[in-house]
Design a protein around this motif. Structure first.
Motif, mmCIF file in Angstrom:
data_model
loop_
_atom_site.group_PDB
_atom_site.id
_atom_site.type_symbol
_atom_site.label_atom_id
_atom_site.label_comp_id
_atom_site.label_asym_id
_atom_site.label_seq_id
_atom_site.Cartn_x
_atom_site.Cartn_y
_atom_site.Cartn_z
ATOM 1 N N ASN A 1 -9.998 -85.711 31.092
ATOM 2 C CA ASN A 1 -10.420 -84.725 30.102
ATOM 3 C C ASN A 1 -9.252 -83.913 29.556
ATOM 4 O O ASN A 1 -9.350 -83.358 28.452
ATOM 5 C CB ASN A 1 -11.452 -83.770 30.700
ATOM 6 C CG ASN A 1 -12.753 -84.472 31.045
ATOM 7 O OD1 ASN A 1 -13.143 -85.427 30.379
ATOM 8 N ND2 ASN A 1 -13.414 -84.016 32.102
ATOM 9 N N ARG A 2 -8.158 -83.811 30.325
ATOM 10 C CA ARG A 2 -7.063 -82.933 29.944
ATOM 11 C C ARG A 2 -5.726 -83.653 30.039
ATOM 12 O O ARG A 2 -5.635 -84.775 30.543
ATOM 13 C CB ARG A 2 -7.046 -81.681 30.835
ATOM 14 C CG ARG A 2 -8.327 -80.856 30.766
ATOM 15 C CD ARG A 2 -8.254 -79.643 31.682
ATOM 16 N NE ARG A 2 -9.466 -78.852 31.643
ATOM 17 C CZ ARG A 2 -9.738 -77.930 30.729
ATOM 18 N NH1 ARG A 2 -8.855 -77.679 29.776
ATOM 19 N NH2 ARG A 2 -10.877 -77.250 30.764
ATOM 20 N N ARG A 3 -4.688 -82.950 29.577
ATOM 21 C CA ARG A 3 -3.324 -83.461 29.692
ATOM 22 C C ARG A 3 -2.420 -82.403 30.321
ATOM 23 O O ARG A 3 -1.246 -82.285 29.991
ATOM 24 C CB ARG A 3 -2.783 -83.857 28.325
ATOM 25 C CG ARG A 3 -2.827 -82.768 27.285
ATOM 26 C CD ARG A 3 -2.229 -83.176 25.969
ATOM 27 N NE ARG A 3 -0.835 -83.585 26.091
ATOM 28 C CZ ARG A 3 -0.055 -83.882 25.055
ATOM 29 N NH1 ARG A 3 -0.529 -83.813 23.825
ATOM 30 N NH2 ARG A 3 1.201 -84.236 25.236
ATOM 31 N N GLU B 1 0.530 -90.484 27.635
ATOM 32 C CA GLU B 1 -0.870 -90.213 27.387
ATOM 33 C C GLU B 1 -1.128 -90.188 25.887
ATOM 34 O O GLU B 1 -0.239 -89.868 25.099
ATOM 35 C CB GLU B 1 -1.315 -88.884 28.022
ATOM 36 C CG GLU B 1 -0.876 -87.631 27.300
ATOM 37 C CD GLU B 1 0.592 -87.305 27.482
ATOM 38 O OE1 GLU B 1 1.131 -86.537 26.652
ATOM 39 O OE2 GLU B 1 1.200 -87.827 28.445
ATOM 40 N N VAL B 2 -2.343 -90.575 25.506
ATOM 41 C CA VAL B 2 -2.744 -90.585 24.110
ATOM 42 C C VAL B 2 -4.215 -90.161 24.049
ATOM 43 O O VAL B 2 -4.987 -90.442 24.968
ATOM 44 C CB VAL B 2 -2.551 -91.991 23.496
ATOM 45 C CG1 VAL B 2 -3.467 -93.003 24.144
ATOM 46 C CG2 VAL B 2 -2.770 -91.966 22.001
ATOM 47 N N PHE B 3 -4.586 -89.458 22.994
ATOM 48 C CA PHE B 3 -5.967 -89.001 22.900
ATOM 49 C C PHE B 3 -6.861 -90.137 22.413
ATOM 50 O O PHE B 3 -6.462 -90.998 21.623
ATOM 51 C CB PHE B 3 -6.076 -87.799 21.956
ATOM 52 C CG PHE B 3 -5.947 -88.142 20.498
ATOM 53 C CD1 PHE B 3 -7.046 -88.509 19.735
ATOM 54 C CD2 PHE B 3 -4.707 -88.107 19.874
ATOM 55 C CE1 PHE B 3 -6.917 -88.826 18.401
ATOM 56 C CE2 PHE B 3 -4.573 -88.429 18.536
ATOM 57 C CZ PHE B 3 -5.682 -88.788 17.798
ATOM 58 N N GLY C 1 -17.678 -88.656 20.496
ATOM 59 C CA GLY C 1 -17.459 -87.425 19.750
ATOM 60 C C GLY C 1 -16.624 -86.380 20.463
ATOM 61 O O GLY C 1 -16.328 -85.327 19.881
ATOM 62 N N GLU C 2 -16.199 -86.635 21.706
ATOM 63 C CA GLU C 2 -15.402 -85.684 22.468
ATOM 64 C C GLU C 2 -13.977 -86.211 22.640
ATOM 65 O O GLU C 2 -13.759 -87.410 22.781
ATOM 66 C CB GLU C 2 -16.019 -85.413 23.840
ATOM 67 C CG GLU C 2 -17.388 -84.757 23.777
ATOM 68 C CD GLU C 2 -17.922 -84.428 25.157
ATOM 69 O OE1 GLU C 2 -17.160 -84.626 26.141
ATOM 70 O OE2 GLU C 2 -19.071 -83.989 25.261
ATOM 71 N N LEU C 3 -13.016 -85.289 22.657
ATOM 72 C CA LEU C 3 -11.615 -85.670 22.788
ATOM 73 C C LEU C 3 -11.254 -85.843 24.256
ATOM 74 O O LEU C 3 -11.398 -84.921 25.054
ATOM 75 C CB LEU C 3 -10.718 -84.606 22.157
ATOM 76 C CG LEU C 3 -9.241 -84.978 21.963
ATOM 77 C CD1 LEU C 3 -9.096 -86.113 20.977
ATOM 78 C CD2 LEU C 3 -8.455 -83.767 21.493
ATOM 79 N N LYS C 4 -10.801 -87.028 24.621
ATOM 80 C CA LYS C 4 -10.332 -87.335 25.972
ATOM 81 C C LYS C 4 -8.890 -87.825 25.884
ATOM 82 O O LYS C 4 -8.364 -88.061 24.798
ATOM 83 C CB LYS C 4 -11.201 -88.415 26.620
ATOM 84 C CG LYS C 4 -12.694 -88.121 26.620
ATOM 85 C CD LYS C 4 -13.066 -87.015 27.571
ATOM 86 C CE LYS C 4 -14.582 -86.842 27.616
ATOM 87 N NZ LYS C 4 -14.996 -85.753 28.528
ATOM 88 N N TYR C 5 -8.276 -87.981 27.046
ATOM 89 C CA TYR C 5 -6.892 -88.450 27.088
ATOM 90 C C TYR C 5 -6.795 -89.700 27.956
ATOM 91 O O TYR C 5 -7.295 -89.738 29.082
ATOM 92 C CB TYR C 5 -5.965 -87.357 27.624
ATOM 93 C CG TYR C 5 -5.788 -86.223 26.653
ATOM 94 C CD1 TYR C 5 -4.837 -86.277 25.632
ATOM 95 C CD2 TYR C 5 -6.613 -85.102 26.713
ATOM 96 C CE1 TYR C 5 -4.696 -85.254 24.724
ATOM 97 C CE2 TYR C 5 -6.468 -84.055 25.805
ATOM 98 C CZ TYR C 5 -5.513 -84.147 24.816
ATOM 99 O OH TYR C 5 -5.373 -83.140 23.899
#
Length: 214
Positions: free
Chosen positions: A86-88, A57-59, A64-68
């Motif tokens: 949305n998460r890891r 997985e990589v972000f 503007g929002e952090l996803k994976y």
């Protein structure tokens, strides 16, 4: 020869060279419609996936929002599947592994992961009978597979929504490897011949996917 899929600006420039004026929105709709047709047709021609899987997985920053971005490749660098989440955490890892099994319709012999506890926990629940390996440097194959996505992300100046990112990358990862043979292992005439064959295959797939004329 240019590679497919192209960026919107590149398509507009190609059409302009031929005297055809199209809007940015029209090009976007073309890519959304025909890109997936091409990717699905190419996937049906792929050989059976290898028995050594490398999920990672990589972000990615989306609006503007952090996803994976979760992705898995086999020992031949073929992308098995990808999923934007949305998460890891453990739930995200479990969801992705189950999706992999449904997509490939097969079970690997070995799965190579990073060291986060979420991967270990998901592996015990979903693939407990599959050997798992994890130590530094072993999963570089999966990490290197993110490079084309990073290049396209920069060219597009970022992604706008999770759904759009999922659809685009599903088509991009299904078509991009087809037009990127391992050129460093080929002579120039061999690379030209291979590229010509691959474009012929692409044309056959897109022609068969077009709606019939009334």
């Amino acid at each position: 020869m240019r590679q497919f899929p192209l960026g919107f600006r590149e398509v507009e420039e190609l059409m302009l060279e031929r005297g055809v004026l199209v809007s940015h929105g029209t090009v976007r709709r073309w890519c959304a419609r025909f890109g997936q047709i091409c990717a699905s047709g190419l996937r049906r021609r792929w050989p059976r996936p290898g028995d050594n899987w490398h999920p990672d997985e990589v972000f990615v920053e989306i609006d503007g929002e952090l996803k994976y971005l979760w992705r898995a490749v086999d020992a031949d660098d073929a992308v098995l599947d990808l999923l934007v989440q949305n998460r890891r955490d453990k739930a995200a890892a479990r969801r992705f592994l189950r999706r992999l099994l449904r997509t490939t319709l097969t079970v690997p012999r070995v799965i190579v992961t990073d060291k986060p506890r979420s991967c270990r926990a998901a592996h015990r629940e979903v693939m407990s009978s599959v050997e798992r390996r994890s130590y530094k440097g072993l999963n570089n194959r999966a990490e290197n597979s993110h490079r084309p996505t990073r290049q396209r992300e920069r060219a597009m100046k970022g992604f706008r929504s999770a759904g759009e990112t999922q659809r685009f990358l599903a088509a991009f990862n299904g078509t991009s490897p087809h037009f990127r043979p391992r050129r460093h292992l080929m002579t120039a005439p061999g690379h030209h011949a291979e590229t010509t064959i691959r474009f012929v295959i692409r044309n056959q797939i897109t022609a068969s996917g077009r709606p019939a004329k009334a």
